[in-house]
Every structure is written in structure tokens, then in C-alpha cells.
Design a protein around this motif. Sequence first.
Motif, PDB file in Angstrom:
ATOM      1  N   UNK A   8       0.831  -1.206   0.000  1.00 28.58           N
ATOM      2  CA  UNK A   8       0.000   0.000   0.000  1.00 28.58           C
ATOM      3  C   UNK A   8       0.864   1.254   0.000  1.00 28.58           C
ATOM      4  N   UNK A   9       1.962   1.256   0.752  1.00 30.12           N
ATOM      5  CA  UNK A   9       2.870   2.407   0.785  1.00 30.12           C
ATOM      6  C   UNK A   9       3.506   2.622  -0.583  1.00 30.12           C
ATOM      7  N   UNK A  10       3.816   1.540  -1.261  1.00 30.13           N
ATOM      8  CA  UNK A  10       4.393   1.668  -2.599  1.00 30.13           C
ATOM      9  C   UNK A  10       3.395   2.302  -3.565  1.00 30.13           C
ATOM     10  N   UNK A  11       2.107   1.993  -3.403  1.00 25.20           N
ATOM     11  CA  UNK A  11       1.086   2.631  -4.237  1.00 25.20           C
ATOM     12  C   UNK A  11       0.988   4.122  -3.936  1.00 25.20           C
ATOM     13  N   UNK A  12       1.115   4.502  -2.668  1.00 24.84           N
ATOM     14  CA  UNK A  12       1.072   5.916  -2.311  1.00 24.84           C
ATOM     15  C   UNK A  12       2.258   6.637  -2.942  1.00 24.84           C
ATOM     16  N   UNK A  13       3.455   6.051  -2.844  1.00 25.24           N
ATOM     17  CA  UNK A  13       4.640   6.653  -3.462  1.00 25.24           C
ATOM     18  C   UNK A  13       4.459   6.790  -4.972  1.00 25.24           C
ATOM     19  N   UNK A  14       3.905   5.758  -5.595  1.00 24.12           N
ATOM     20  CA  UNK A  14       3.682   5.791  -7.045  1.00 24.12           C
ATOM     21  C   UNK A  14       2.746   6.934  -7.422  1.00 24.12           C
ATOM     22  N   UNK A  15       1.689   7.103  -6.644  1.00 21.89           N
ATOM     23  CA  UNK A  15       0.743   8.173  -6.935  1.00 21.89           C
ATOM     24  C   UNK A  15       1.385   9.545  -6.772  1.00 21.89           C
ATOM     25  N   UNK A  16       2.222   9.711  -5.766  1.00 22.94           N
ATOM     26  CA  UNK A  16       2.921  10.983  -5.560  1.00 22.94           C
ATOM     27  C   UNK A  16       3.837  11.277  -6.743  1.00 22.94           C
ATOM     28  N   UNK A  17       4.554  10.264  -7.210  1.00 26.25           N
ATOM     29  CA  UNK A  17       5.456  10.451  -8.350  1.00 26.25           C
ATOM     30  C   UNK A  17       4.672  10.797  -9.611  1.00 26.25           C
ATOM     31  N   UNK A  18       3.549  10.135  -9.832  1.00 26.90           N
ATOM     32  CA  UNK A  18       2.738  10.423 -11.016  1.00 26.90           C
ATOM     33  C   UNK A  18       2.152  11.834 -10.978  1.00 26.90           C
ATOM     34  N   UNK A  19       1.722  12.283  -9.813  1.00 29.11           N
ATOM     35  CA  UNK A  19       1.184  13.641  -9.703  1.00 29.11           C
ATOM     36  C   UNK A  19       2.295  14.660  -9.914  1.00 29.11           C
ATOM     37  N   UNK A  20       3.478  14.411  -9.349  1.00 30.87           N
ATOM     38  CA  UNK A  20       4.605  15.322  -9.548  1.00 30.87           C
ATOM     39  C   UNK A  20       4.989  15.384 -11.026  1.00 30.87           C
ATOM     40  N   UNK A  21       4.989  14.251 -11.693  1.00 30.57           N
ATOM     41  CA  UNK A  21       5.294  14.236 -13.128  1.00 30.57           C
ATOM     42  C   UNK A  21       4.224  15.000 -13.906  1.00 30.57           C
ATOM     43  N   UNK A  22       2.976  14.876 -13.495  1.00 29.33           N
ATOM     44  CA  UNK A  22       1.907  15.636 -14.130  1.00 29.33           C
ATOM     45  C   UNK A  22       2.091  17.133 -13.952  1.00 29.33           C
ATOM     46  N   UNK A  23       2.552  17.546 -12.771  1.00 24.06           N
ATOM     47  CA  UNK A  23       2.841  18.971 -12.541  1.00 24.06           C
ATOM     48  C   UNK A  23       3.947  19.457 -13.465  1.00 24.06           C
ATOM     49  N   UNK A  24       4.964  18.643 -13.668  1.00 20.50           N
ATOM     50  CA  UNK A  24       6.066  19.026 -14.557  1.00 20.50           C
ATOM     51  C   UNK A  24       5.576  19.158 -15.992  1.00 20.50           C
TER      52      UNK A  24
END
Length: 56
Positions: free
Chosen positions: A25-41
Motif C-alpha cells: 500500500x505504501x508503494x502505491x502511495x509513493x507511485x501516486x505521488x510520483x505520477x502527480x509530480x510528473x503531471x505537474x512538470x
Amino acid sequence: MIGIMSPMVLMFSELFPLPLAPTLEAQYVFKDVVLVAAGFVVAAKAKGARMVLEGD
């Protein structure tokens, strides 16, 4: 972003058991954070943002 990262604060002990290794579950949270950050970029680049390096 707050909603994605809220499990890190609200359920920290469930996401990181004693050896402090992230659960699935923590890995999914990290993945979502990375995807949102990439979307911001990508969004910033689409709006015309650029990196400016300051010279010496």
C-alpha cells in the motif's frame, strides 16, 4: 496532492511496519505521488515554464 499523501500521516504504522520497509500500500502511495509530480512538470512545461541556470 493532500488527499494522496494523507495515508502517510493517518496510517503511517500500517504503511511502514517495524522494520520500516514499505508495504504494498505504501508503494502505491509513493507511485501516486510520483505520477502527480510528473503531471505537474508536464503541465508546467505545457504552460511555457523553463529551467533557467544561473551563471557564475
